[in-house]
Scaffold this active site. Structure first.
Site, PDB file in Angstrom:
ATOM      1  CG  ASP A  64     -59.859 -39.590 -12.175  1.00 41.04           C
ATOM      2  OD1 ASP A  64     -58.771 -39.650 -11.365  1.00 41.04           O
ATOM      3  OD2 ASP A  64     -60.987 -39.406 -11.814  1.00 41.04           O
ATOM      4  CB  SER A 144     -42.858 -31.828  -3.935  1.00 43.50           C
ATOM      5  OG  SER A 144     -42.818 -30.795  -3.722  1.00 43.50           O
ATOM      6  CE1 TYR A 157     -48.708 -30.912  -4.501  1.00 42.15           C
ATOM      7  CE2 TYR A 157     -46.775 -29.687  -3.469  1.00 42.15           C
ATOM      8  CZ  TYR A 157     -47.428 -30.298  -4.522  1.00 42.15           C
ATOM      9  OH  TYR A 157     -46.421 -30.554  -5.657  1.00 42.15           O
ATOM     10  CE  LYS A 161     -46.773 -33.967  -5.116  1.00 39.55           C
ATOM     11  NZ  LYS A 161     -46.774 -34.824  -6.417  1.00 39.55           N
TER      12      LYS A 161
HETATM   13  N1  LIG Z   1     -44.684 -27.028 -10.439  1.00 43.06           N
HETATM   14  C1  LIG Z   1     -44.156 -27.131  -9.082  1.00 43.06           C
HETATM   15  O1  LIG Z   1     -43.578 -26.249  -8.730  1.00 43.06           O
HETATM   16  C2  LIG Z   1     -43.957 -28.705  -8.532  1.00 43.06           C
HETATM   17  C3  LIG Z   1     -43.113 -28.844  -7.605  1.00 43.06           C
HETATM   18  C4  LIG Z   1     -42.898 -30.065  -7.187  1.00 43.06           C
HETATM   19  C5  LIG Z   1     -43.635 -30.969  -7.459  1.00 43.06           C
HETATM   20  N2  LIG Z   1     -44.634 -31.027  -8.454  1.00 43.06           N
HETATM   21  C6  LIG Z   1     -45.325 -31.864  -8.940  1.00 43.06           C
HETATM   22  O2  LIG Z   1     -44.960 -32.186 -10.290  1.00 43.06           O
HETATM   23  C7  LIG Z   1     -46.159 -32.933 -10.898  1.00 43.06           C
HETATM   24  C8  LIG Z   1     -46.690 -32.225 -12.186  1.00 43.06           C
HETATM   25  O3  LIG Z   1     -47.057 -30.921 -11.911  1.00 43.06           O
HETATM   26  P1  LIG Z   1     -47.050 -29.670 -12.772  1.00 43.06           P
HETATM   27  O4  LIG Z   1     -46.552 -28.314 -12.103  1.00 43.06           O
HETATM   28  O5  LIG Z   1     -46.586 -29.914 -14.216  1.00 43.06           O
HETATM   29  O6  LIG Z   1     -48.702 -29.359 -12.790  1.00 43.06           O
HETATM   30  P2  LIG Z   1     -49.775 -29.123 -13.643  1.00 43.06           P
HETATM   31  O7  LIG Z   1     -50.821 -28.557 -13.150  1.00 43.06           O
HETATM   32  O8  LIG Z   1     -49.173 -28.190 -14.842  1.00 43.06           O
HETATM   33  O9  LIG Z   1     -49.908 -30.533 -14.395  1.00 43.06           O
HETATM   34  C9  LIG Z   1     -50.707 -31.622 -13.709  1.00 43.06           C
HETATM   35  C10 LIG Z   1     -51.253 -32.561 -14.790  1.00 43.06           C
HETATM   36  O10 LIG Z   1     -52.008 -33.313 -14.105  1.00 43.06           O
HETATM   37  C11 LIG Z   1     -53.298 -33.939 -14.688  1.00 43.06           C
HETATM   38  N3  LIG Z   1     -54.021 -34.335 -13.712  1.00 43.06           N
HETATM   39  C12 LIG Z   1     -54.533 -33.887 -12.633  1.00 43.06           C
HETATM   40  N4  LIG Z   1     -55.216 -34.669 -11.868  1.00 43.06           N
HETATM   41  C13 LIG Z   1     -55.201 -35.863 -12.757  1.00 43.06           C
HETATM   42  C14 LIG Z   1     -55.834 -37.189 -12.514  1.00 43.06           C
HETATM   43  N5  LIG Z   1     -56.684 -37.484 -11.524  1.00 43.06           N
HETATM   44  N6  LIG Z   1     -55.783 -38.094 -13.371  1.00 43.06           N
HETATM   45  C15 LIG Z   1     -54.772 -37.781 -14.382  1.00 43.06           C
HETATM   46  N7  LIG Z   1     -54.294 -36.708 -14.629  1.00 43.06           N
HETATM   47  C16 LIG Z   1     -54.273 -35.543 -13.839  1.00 43.06           C
HETATM   48  C17 LIG Z   1     -53.526 -32.307 -15.169  1.00 43.06           C
HETATM   49  O11 LIG Z   1     -54.760 -32.423 -16.063  1.00 43.06           O
HETATM   50  C18 LIG Z   1     -52.459 -31.742 -15.704  1.00 43.06           C
HETATM   51  O12 LIG Z   1     -52.118 -31.915 -16.946  1.00 43.06           O
HETATM   52  C19 LIG Z   1     -47.264 -32.948  -9.912  1.00 43.06           C
HETATM   53  O13 LIG Z   1     -47.377 -34.219  -9.077  1.00 43.06           O
HETATM   54  C20 LIG Z   1     -46.880 -31.930  -8.814  1.00 43.06           C
HETATM   55  O14 LIG Z   1     -47.380 -32.072  -7.368  1.00 43.06           O
HETATM   56  C21 LIG Z   1     -44.805 -29.490  -8.996  1.00 43.06           C
END
Ligand SMILES: NC(=O)c1ccc[n+]([C@@H]2O[C@H](COP(=O)([O-])OP(=O)(O)OC[C@H]3O[C@@H](n4cnc5c(N)ncnc54)[C@H](O)[C@@H]3O)[C@@H](O)[C@H]2O)c1
Length: 262
Positions: A64, A144, A157, A161
């Site tokens: 975590d 992001s 959010y 970021k």
């Molecule tokens: N999906 C998008 O469009 C997008 C765009 C820009 C940035 N992001 C960023 O990319 C990163 C990954 O996003 P994603 O789309 O793969 O999301 P996702 O929800 O598919 O994956 C996120 C992962 O983080 C884990 N997680 C959450 N809280 C946690 C904690 N406290 N400790 C450890 N692990 C934890 C979850 O279990 C999950 O496996 C994030 O930081 C997100 O903000 C995503």
């Protein structure tokens, strides 16, 4: 020819699924030894097993990122399994759709805890490890386009970021002399479980009327004509983990198919 990342010990947080899992696969394919860290033990183990099945090196670690002891344990396990730490991808994150005037203190703390404090703790503990090793090291944070531009109804959010970008720049200034670099990746609209949560949030808040509407609206103007897949982030992840980026620090690389120009 030697693999680009052979011998590099790399942690990816949030690597149980989505962007983190795709990056981890791509890094392992170039010879890196991975720690697949996630709050979900089950998905962390699944990703690590899939990498091993493909011939790569990976261990799973339950973490975590908001809990310092848990983060210390993740780094200790990495050093035990791979002998050291070279690179950390602070990628774990959560999102929530909430109209600006409805964001509660609880919403703020939940999102900022994981996306802000979690990144700070992981950076601090990785930096301690790099300093103890005397090796330098690379920090790569997932920010992001929401770290470059404010979007409604994702204000808290976005604040988290923008914070990731700030932490990246501050660490770059603080530790450059010790050969510790910090950069971040700013993805755009990526088709992962996170966007399903965001899209459902739009509908639940009455801002859209059907599934996928918010995802399609946000994707509509992308210059390259389609939303991102998680695999679209792999190339830049490999670059930032490799020696090719050694002379770069404090930077944010926007990989969004052409949405935000900064
Ligand atoms: N999906 C998008 O469009 C997008 C765009 C820009 C940035 N992001 C960023 O990319 C990163 C990954 O996003 P994603 O789309 O793969 O999301 P996702 O929800 O598919 O994956 C996120 C992962 O983080 C884990 N997680 C959450 N809280 C946690 C904690 N406290 N400790 C450890 N692990 C934890 C979850 O279990 C999950 O496996 C994030 O930081 C997100 O903000 C995503």
């Amino acid at each position: 020819m030697q693999a680009e990342l052979a011998g590099r010990a790399i942690i990816v947080t949030g690597a149980g699924r989505g962007i983190g899992a795709a990056m981890a696969h791509g890094l392992a394919a170039e010879g890196a030894a991975l720690t697949i860290a996630d709050i979900s033990t089950e998905t962390a183990e699944e990703t690590a097993e899939a990498i091993r099945a493909a011939g790569g090196t990976a261990i799973a670690a339950t973490v975590d990122v908001t809990e310092r002891e848990s983060v210390k344990e993740m780094i200790a396990r990495t050093a035990e399994a791979h002998g050291k730490l070279d690179v950390i991808f602070n990628n774990a994150g959560i999102a929530q759709t909430r109209p600006f005037l409805s964001i509660t203190e609880e919403d703020w703390h939940r999102v900022l805890d994981v996306n802000g404090l979690g990144v700070l703790i992981c950076m601090q503990e990785a930096i301690h490890r790099f300093l103890d090793q005397g090796t330098g090291g690379k920090i790569i944070n997932t920010a992001s386009i929401a770290g470059k531009q404010g979007y409604e109804p994702l204000a808290h959010y976005c604040a988290s970021k923008f914070g990731v970008v700030a932490l990246t720049q501050a660490a770059a200034r603080a530790f450059g002399a010790r050969q510790i670099t910090a950069n971040c990746i700013c993805p755009g609209v990526v088709a992962t479980e996170m966007w399903k949560v965001i899209d459902k949030g739009f509908k639940d808040e009455g801002l859209t009327s059907r599934d996928n509407e918010a995802f399609e609206t946000f994707s509509a103007g992308i210059l390259l004509g389609r939303p991102s897949t998680a695999d679209d982030l792999v190339g830049v992840a490999r670059f930032l983990a490799s020696g090719a980026s050694d002379y770069m620090t404090g930077q944010s690389l926007v990989v969004d198919g052409g949405m935000v120009f900064v």
